[in-house]
Design a protein around this motif. Structure first.
Motif, short mmCIF file in Angstrom:
data_model
loop_
_atom_site.label_atom_id
_atom_site.label_comp_id
_atom_site.label_asym_id
_atom_site.label_seq_id
_atom_site.Cartn_x
_atom_site.Cartn_y
_atom_site.Cartn_z
N MET A 11 0.78 -1.12 0.30
CA MET A 11 -0.02 0.10 0.28
C MET A 11 1.22 1.05 -0.19
O MET A 11 0.73 2.34 -0.69
N TYR A 12 1.82 1.16 0.49
CA TYR A 12 2.77 2.49 0.72
C TYR A 12 3.15 2.64 -0.95
O TYR A 12 4.21 4.11 -0.53
N GLN A 13 3.81 1.53 -1.02
CA GLN A 13 4.38 1.35 -2.58
C GLN A 13 3.65 2.31 -3.69
O GLN A 13 4.02 2.93 -4.45
N PHE A 14 2.61 2.00 -3.93
CA PHE A 14 1.32 2.17 -4.03
C PHE A 14 1.10 4.20 -4.50
O PHE A 14 0.68 4.41 -5.77
N SER A 15 0.73 4.20 -3.39
CA SER A 15 0.47 5.80 -2.48
C SER A 15 1.60 6.32 -3.85
O SER A 15 1.56 7.49 -3.77
N ILE A 16 3.05 6.44 -3.63
CA ILE A 16 4.35 6.83 -3.69
C ILE A 16 3.97 6.62 -5.35
O ILE A 16 4.71 7.72 -5.66
N LYS A 17 4.21 5.84 -6.20
CA LYS A 17 3.42 5.78 -7.13
C LYS A 17 2.94 6.40 -7.77
O LYS A 17 3.09 7.24 -8.29
N ASN A 18 1.94 6.65 -7.10
CA ASN A 18 0.03 7.40 -7.46
C ASN A 18 0.81 8.92 -6.78
O ASN A 18 0.48 9.92 -7.87
N LEU A 19 1.67 9.06 -6.67
CA LEU A 19 1.58 11.02 -5.79
C LEU A 19 3.17 10.93 -7.49
O LEU A 19 3.13 11.74 -7.42
N GLU A 20 3.80 10.35 -7.86
CA GLU A 20 4.85 10.23 -8.60
C GLU A 20 3.93 10.89 -9.83
O GLU A 20 4.49 11.76 -9.98
N LYS A 21 3.07 9.76 -10.31
CA LYS A 21 2.06 10.15 -11.53
C LYS A 21 1.34 11.55 -11.66
O LYS A 21 1.50 12.37 -11.95
N ILE A 22 0.63 12.06 -9.74
CA ILE A 22 0.13 13.22 -9.98
C ILE A 22 1.37 14.36 -10.53
O ILE A 22 1.11 15.45 -11.04
N THR A 23 2.38 14.36 -9.65
CA THR A 23 3.69 15.18 -9.74
C THR A 23 4.03 15.41 -10.59
O THR A 23 4.33 16.42 -10.86
N SER A 24 4.14 14.33 -11.53
CA SER A 24 4.36 14.49 -13.16
C SER A 24 3.71 15.22 -14.17
O SER A 24 3.64 16.11 -14.89
N MET A 25 2.57 15.50 -13.67
CA MET A 25 0.87 15.78 -14.66
C MET A 25 1.71 17.42 -13.86
O MET A 25 1.46 17.77 -15.38
N LYS A 26 1.20 17.15 -12.42
CA LYS A 26 1.50 18.63 -12.38
C LYS A 26 2.90 19.75 -13.44
O LYS A 26 2.48 20.54 -13.81
N ASN A 27 3.87 18.80 -13.18
CA ASN A 27 4.62 19.58 -13.82
C ASN A 27 4.80 19.43 -15.69
O ASN A 27 4.98 20.44 -15.86
N ASN A 28 3.98 18.63 -15.39
CA ASN A 28 3.73 18.87 -17.50
C ASN A 28 2.77 20.37 -17.71
O ASN A 28 2.50 21.35 -18.99
N PHE A 29 1.76 20.38 -16.27
CA PHE A 29 0.87 20.95 -16.90
C PHE A 29 1.77 23.29 -16.84
O PHE A 29 1.46 24.34 -17.24
N GLU A 30 2.44 22.66 -16.04
CA GLU A 30 3.43 24.04 -15.03
C GLU A 30 4.06 24.00 -16.79
O GLU A 30 4.68 25.24 -16.78
N SER A 31 4.66 23.71 -17.50
CA SER A 31 4.98 23.54 -18.70
C SER A 31 4.63 23.51 -19.81
O SER A 31 4.92 22.95 -21.26
N THR A 32 3.16 24.34 -19.94
CA THR A 32 2.07 23.80 -21.17
C THR A 32 1.71 25.89 -20.84
O THR A 32 1.40 26.10 -20.30
#
Length: 260
Positions: free
Chosen positions: A1-22
């Motif tokens: 469960m902890y690893q799954f949460s970290i992966k989700n957090l990484e995906k969310i952070t990556s998507m936010k970075n994409n929007f910041e670069s748009t």
């Protein structure tokens, strides 16, 4: 469960970075011969351009959104939301012959000269009243997944095979463009689609190189026909209002306000 949460957090952070670069570009020319001030005409209680802005406001900071207009009235209407319109679109790309590509290139050049470089450019039409943030997120995922793609375009399928299209000839009778397809079964014909008229998501590198929609690798994001409406006439406004009523009536909207 902890690893799954970290992966989700990484995906969310990556998507936010994409929007910041748009950079988001909304082409909103003032001139409209069929419907004066079409882009800010009231539809379902709001100026039309406010509807796509509501979706964009959920994903992007105001400093990433550029409304490209030559109209003082549109500028005033937009800035009432707190979103700044930092330049007036030049006259040479504001007439009936100017293309969307001209507007995008000008906006990107202005932004990267005055603000910062970006990785992506999202072009959204003011008529995209049924734009959803979910579709934009899906387009971003699709573009990032394919390294060779230049853009993702909102599209929808034609509801009837265009290979059986007909026209009226010079004698007033009907002819088929492709009569060889008359006896073919519909399921044997290639399914075709058209631009949904909502948005394009492009890599800024492709735009800088002049690689645009007609000479590039474009992937489709397929929208359901119920989400697609081309607003060119007053009758189209009535239809769009009914669609908005269907999609939005159960939601509560606050006044459109931008802030960083």
């Amino acid at each position: 469960m902890y690893q799954f949460s970290i992966k989700n957090l990484e995906k969310i952070t990556s998507m936010k970075n994409n929007f910041e670069s748009t950079l988001v570009v909304i082409p909103a020319r003032g001139g409209s011969k069929r419907i004066p001030n079409k882009n800010i005409k009231t539809i379902f209680g709001q100026p039309m351009i406010y509807w796509p802005l509501m979706a964009l406001n959920k994903l992007f900071r105001s400093c990433n959104i550029l409304v490209s207009t030559d109209s003082r009235l549109i500028k005033t209407t937009i800035e009432a939301t707190g979103l700044k319109v930092p330049f007036k679109r030049p006259a040479n790309i504001s007439d009936d012959f100017a293309t969307t590509s001209d507007v995008i290139i000008h906006a990107l050049n202005w932004f990267e000269s005055n603000v910062r470089k970006v990785k992506y450019v999202l072009t959204v039409y003011p008529t995209a009243v049924l734009l959803s943030e979910e579709d934009i997120v899906s387009a971003m995922k699709k573009l990032k997944k394919d390294n060779k793609a230049d853009s993702v375009m909102s599209a929808t399928y034609f509801q009837f095979p265009i290979q059986r299209a007909i026209y009226q000839n010079s004698k007033g009778y009907l002819d088929m463009f492709q009569p060889e397809n008359y006896i073919k079964r519909s399921q044997d014909l290639i399914k075709t689609m058209h631009d949904a008229g909502q948005f394009y998501l492009s890599k800024s590198e492709a735009i800088r190189k002049g690689v645009l929609f007609t000479n590039s690798k474009v992937k489709p994001l397929i929208l359901h026909p119920s989400k697609v409406i081309d607003i060119d006439t007053l009758e189209d406004f009535d239809l769009a209002e009914e669609k908005l009523r269907l999609y939005k009536s159960n939601k509560k909207f606050k006044s459109l306000k931008f802030s960083d």
